[in-house]
Design an enzyme around this catalytic site. Structure first.
Site, PDB file in Angstrom:
ATOM      1  N   LYS A 147       0.451   4.818   8.608  1.00  0.00           N
ATOM      2  CA  LYS A 147       0.476   3.581   8.606  1.00  0.00           C
ATOM      3  C   LYS A 147       1.028   3.233   6.967  1.00  0.00           C
ATOM      4  CE  LYS A 147      -3.837   3.074   9.035  1.00  0.00           C
ATOM      5  NZ  LYS A 147      -5.141   2.196   8.861  1.00  0.00           N
ATOM      6  N   TYR A 148       1.116   4.092   6.109  1.00  0.00           N
ATOM      7  CA  TYR A 148       1.627   3.903   4.890  1.00  0.00           C
ATOM      8  C   TYR A 148       2.762   4.905   4.226  1.00  0.00           C
ATOM      9  CZ  TYR A 148      -2.959   2.052   5.030  1.00  0.00           C
ATOM     10  OH  TYR A 148      -4.085   1.139   5.153  1.00  0.00           O
ATOM     11  N   ASP A 155      -3.204  -7.405  17.871  1.00  0.00           N
ATOM     12  CA  ASP A 155      -3.579  -6.725  16.860  1.00  0.00           C
ATOM     13  C   ASP A 155      -5.086  -7.760  16.499  1.00  0.00           C
ATOM     14  OD1 ASP A 155      -3.867  -4.633  14.722  1.00  0.00           O
ATOM     15  OD2 ASP A 155      -3.839  -6.264  13.493  1.00  0.00           O
ATOM     16  N   ASN A 156      -6.233  -7.117  16.547  1.00  0.00           N
ATOM     17  CA  ASN A 156      -7.623  -7.592  15.923  1.00  0.00           C
ATOM     18  C   ASN A 156      -7.625  -9.149  16.571  1.00  0.00           C
ATOM     19  OD1 ASN A 156      -8.488  -5.761  14.513  1.00  0.00           O
ATOM     20  ND2 ASN A 156      -7.252  -6.491  12.778  1.00  0.00           N
ATOM     21  N   LYS A 167       0.776  -1.195  -0.037  1.00  0.00           N
ATOM     22  CA  LYS A 167      -0.006   0.026  -0.074  1.00  0.00           C
ATOM     23  C   LYS A 167       0.878   1.227   0.097  1.00  0.00           C
ATOM     24  CE  LYS A 167      -4.135  -2.132   0.792  1.00  0.00           C
ATOM     25  NZ  LYS A 167      -5.524  -1.946  -0.019  1.00  0.00           N
ATOM     26  N   ASP A 194      -2.763  -6.437   0.734  1.00  0.00           N
ATOM     27  CA  ASP A 194      -1.301  -6.672   1.287  1.00  0.00           C
ATOM     28  C   ASP A 194      -1.359  -7.528   2.502  1.00  0.00           C
ATOM     29  OD1 ASP A 194      -2.567  -4.800   2.690  1.00  0.00           O
ATOM     30  OD2 ASP A 194      -0.564  -3.683   2.991  1.00  0.00           O
ATOM     31  N   GLU A 225      -6.634  -5.516  21.200  1.00  0.00           N
ATOM     32  CA  GLU A 225      -6.972  -4.456  20.499  1.00  0.00           C
ATOM     33  C   GLU A 225      -8.175  -4.957  19.606  1.00  0.00           C
ATOM     34  OE1 GLU A 225      -7.127  -2.341  16.561  1.00  0.00           O
ATOM     35  OE2 GLU A 225      -6.611  -4.364  16.780  1.00  0.00           O
TER      36      GLU A 225
END
Length: 677
Positions: free
Chosen positions: A535-536, A396-397, A259, A361, A425
């Protein structure tokens, strides 16, 4: 028949208990943990109760005698407070028992008051003497003589009635008998577990930043930071009073379908089409350079990471690392274990989606395919970072992975590393968030970000305090994914308001870097994504220039963290209590700490654009005071002093100071009510 036939006396509604005892309740070292139960019996004889509080690796023989007291207003509700002094798996049960000494005392006092003489009380006096004989048999040398003398006095017919009973009813002896009772018909509840973590499981201030954005700017262009350049940022983070430095994933980043800025997608995923500034998302983990057990080569080596961890510790902080169980298309797992992922009918591997968002990604791991292999690999990866000095993992998640996996891996880790903490999270449905907490997660992200009105803040705060025996919140004011509209349009005062709410309501709170610079521009209207999201892309910030010009919230964050450290009350969750204010734009709450007799009273203007006035109607008994009493308050943010009572006038201008954080000065020694629902 079903049920327990040995329950001679009634015991019910024992707390804290999680899922009927299926999972452990939670506490931290030094925390005052309330244990409650409903205890009752037939007839009118006295009943009493105690808690058997057993330390890890010990048995009931070494457990202290912790007597329970009645908890008004319910006539059969009982309470005791226990304080764990070490980490590990504690256990407790409640014992109910007939209290013949209390029954005897009540009977004698009532009959004497009714005018009955020694002849009518002869049997009662002998019964009391025999009870004292039983106490004397096991009493220590210091008290044996006094107990024996009291029994002898009850039997001394040459003395008047009041003289005979006086030694047995003396306050000093009664205190001793209270702690060394005669117990009959002892009935035990089931045994329940309490997992006790280190203090940082409940209390801490988190600061999140991307090490890769901490490189120098050369010729107007940012360069990729390293652990060494990121370490230069650590003293400023420590100066703001933060305890935990949270790093997003630091692993190699995939190149396939990488990304670009503002989540731009590159058709075909050809690495040669990616520009030099397109560093990709750290959550797209893995490439030919390694996977979850490796360090991104542009950040440095594993030794460089260890040096970063050591520097963090030198400054009085620790590192929390992201644990994200997903893979980029070029992660080594994809080649070695394609069965760990979901294959579509057309033969391609399914990428992550959260419509309308697409994450080409990232490949989610399918835990139903080869669970034994996946579990073992995930445990191995965790151990790599534990060995590197990481004791906190932000997961994460986790709500997209099986619950039984998390239950297994968390407790497997804690068997050998009880000081390791896990933050969930999981911005998802309440049932899943609560179950993740029950099965073992140390802390949880919350809905705080989306709670902005007084009613919903009060409701949510009460819910968290009520469930604090298993769910500990971490109030992040912002994240790389979440820029709430209140910050987009509320101006600098709203940044202060949200910081005060998060840091004062929750014992653990967090800030994502850029918050102190009032970053507030979204990528598009209606979105919670930042424009030019970090983030990118690399996002260096000129911290020194911002602070020198006064355009930084860092001094304010530092003061909030100083206040939190100075007041044990703010390090609690169970004691959160809301008070009435006649203006719905004003929120008032207090916190107390029973161990230190500390109390803090907070009032916040929830409107960032307008001055709000109002009058409090404080629940003074919640502060250990009578309704009529006055007390002193000192504003920890401005230094102002006031004399307060139940009703107090307020005026808060958000552009000057949107909140009062009052340290309470009591006119006398107080006893706070127990922190139970």
């Amino acid at each position: 028949m079903t049920g327990r036939a040995d329950l001679r006396l009634g015991i019910s509604d024992v707390a804290p208990v999680v899922s009927c005892g299926t999972f452990s309740a939670r506490a931290v070292v030094g925390e005052h943990l309330p244990v409650t139960a409903t205890v009752f019996r037939e007839g009118h004889d006295a009943v009493a109760a105690n808690v058997v509080w057993t330390a890890p690796g010990e048995d009931d023989a070494t457990a202290p005698f912790v007597r329970m007291a009645k908890l008004p207003p319910e006539p059969d509700r009982w309470l005791a407070t226990v304080v764990p002094d070490r980490e590990g798996r504690w256990s407790y049960c409640v014992e109910a028992w007939s209290d013949p000494l209390a029954t005897w005392r009540h009977a004698v006092e009532v009959k004497v008051e009714a005018g009955q003489g020694p002849e009518e009380l002869a049997n009662d006096l002998e019964e009391g003497a025999r009870l004292l004989d039983r106490v004397a048999e096991v009493a220590d040398e210091e008290w044996r003589g006094r107990v024996t003398a009291a029994a002898a006095a009850l039997r001394d017919t040459s003395q008047e009635l009041t003289v005979r009973i006086a030694p047995a009813l003396a306050a000093g002896l009664q205190r001793y008998l209270h702690e060394h009772p005669v117990r009959e018909l002892v009935t035990r509840s089931p045994r329940y577990e309490v997992w006790v973590d280190r203090r940082e499981a409940l209390y801490g201030s988190w600061y999140e930043f991307f090490p890769r954005s901490e490189g120098p700017v050369v010729g107007g262009q940012p360069t990729h930071g390293t652990f060494a350049t990121a370490a230069d940022r650590l003293p400023a983070v420590a100066e703001m009073g933060f305890d935990v430095v949270y790093l997003p994933p630091i692993h190699p980043i995939g190149t396939v379908n990488r990304k670009g800025p503002n989540s731009r997608e590159f058709p075909g995923g050809n690495p040669h089409e990616i520009g030099p500034d397109d560093v990709g998302s750290p959550w797209a983990i893995g490439s030919a350079e390694g996977g979850h057990d490796a360090v991104h080569p542009q950040l440095g080596t594993m030794e460089d990471f260890r040096a970063f961890v050591d520097r963090t510790r030198e400054l009085g902080m620790e590192v929390a690392l992201d644990f994200a169980l997903q893979a980029a298309p070029d992660h080594p797992w994809v080649q070695a274990h394609p069965e760990w992922f979901t294959t579509k009918p057309d033969g391609t591997i399914a990428y992550a989606e959260n419509p309308p968002k697409k994450y080409q990604d990232i490949y989610p791991v399918n835990f139903d395919n080869d669970p034994e292999g996946i579990y073992a690999e995930c445990r191995r990866v965790l151990q790599v970072w534990i060995d590197a000095g990481v004791k906190i993992f932000r997961v994460d998640n986790p709500h997209t992975k099986p619950l039984n996996f998390w239950h297994w891996i968390i407790w497997d880790v804690k068997q050998s590393h009880p000081d390791v903490l896990f933050l969930a999270e999981a911005f998802t449905r309440p049932a899943m968030m609560h179950q993740l907490a029950r099965i073992g997660f140390t802390q949880s992200y919350t809905y705080f970000t989306w709670r902005t009105e007084r009613g919903e803040l009060e409701e949510y705060g009460r819910e968290l305090a009520t469930n604090s025996h298993y769910m500990r919140p971490n109030f992040f004011v912002n994240t790389p994914d979440i820029l709430h509209e209140s910050l987009q349009f509320g101006g600098p005062p709203m940044f202060k308001i949200r910081a005060v709410l998060a840091s004062m309501m929750s014992p653990t709170w967090g800030v994502y870097s850029g918050f102190e610079l009032f970053e507030h521009v979204a990528v598009k209207p209606g979105s919670e994504e930042y424009l030019d999201s970090e983030k990118y892309r690399l996002r260096p910030r000129d911290w020194d220039a911002a602070e020198a010009s006064g355009r930084s919230l860092a001094p304010y964050l530092r003061r909030l963290n100083e206040v939190r450290r100075a007041h044990p009350a703010l390090q609690q969750l169970r004691t959160l209590h809301f008070h009435a204010v006649d203006n719905p734009n004003l929120l008032c709450f207090s916190k107390t700490d029973p161990g230190s007799q500390d109390a803090v009273l907070v009032v916040v203007n929830l409107s960032s654009h307008n001055t709000q006035i109002g009058t409090t109607s404080l629940d003074l008994p919640a502060l250990g005071l009578d309704w009529h009493e006055r007390f002193g308050v000192t504003d920890e943010l401005t230094g102002a002093h006031y004399d307060w009572g139940q009703f107090n006038y307020l005026e808060l201008d958000p552009y000057r100071e949107p909140a009062h954080v009052f340290a309470v000065s009591f006119p006398r020694q107080v006893q706070f009510p127990p922190p139970v629902s």
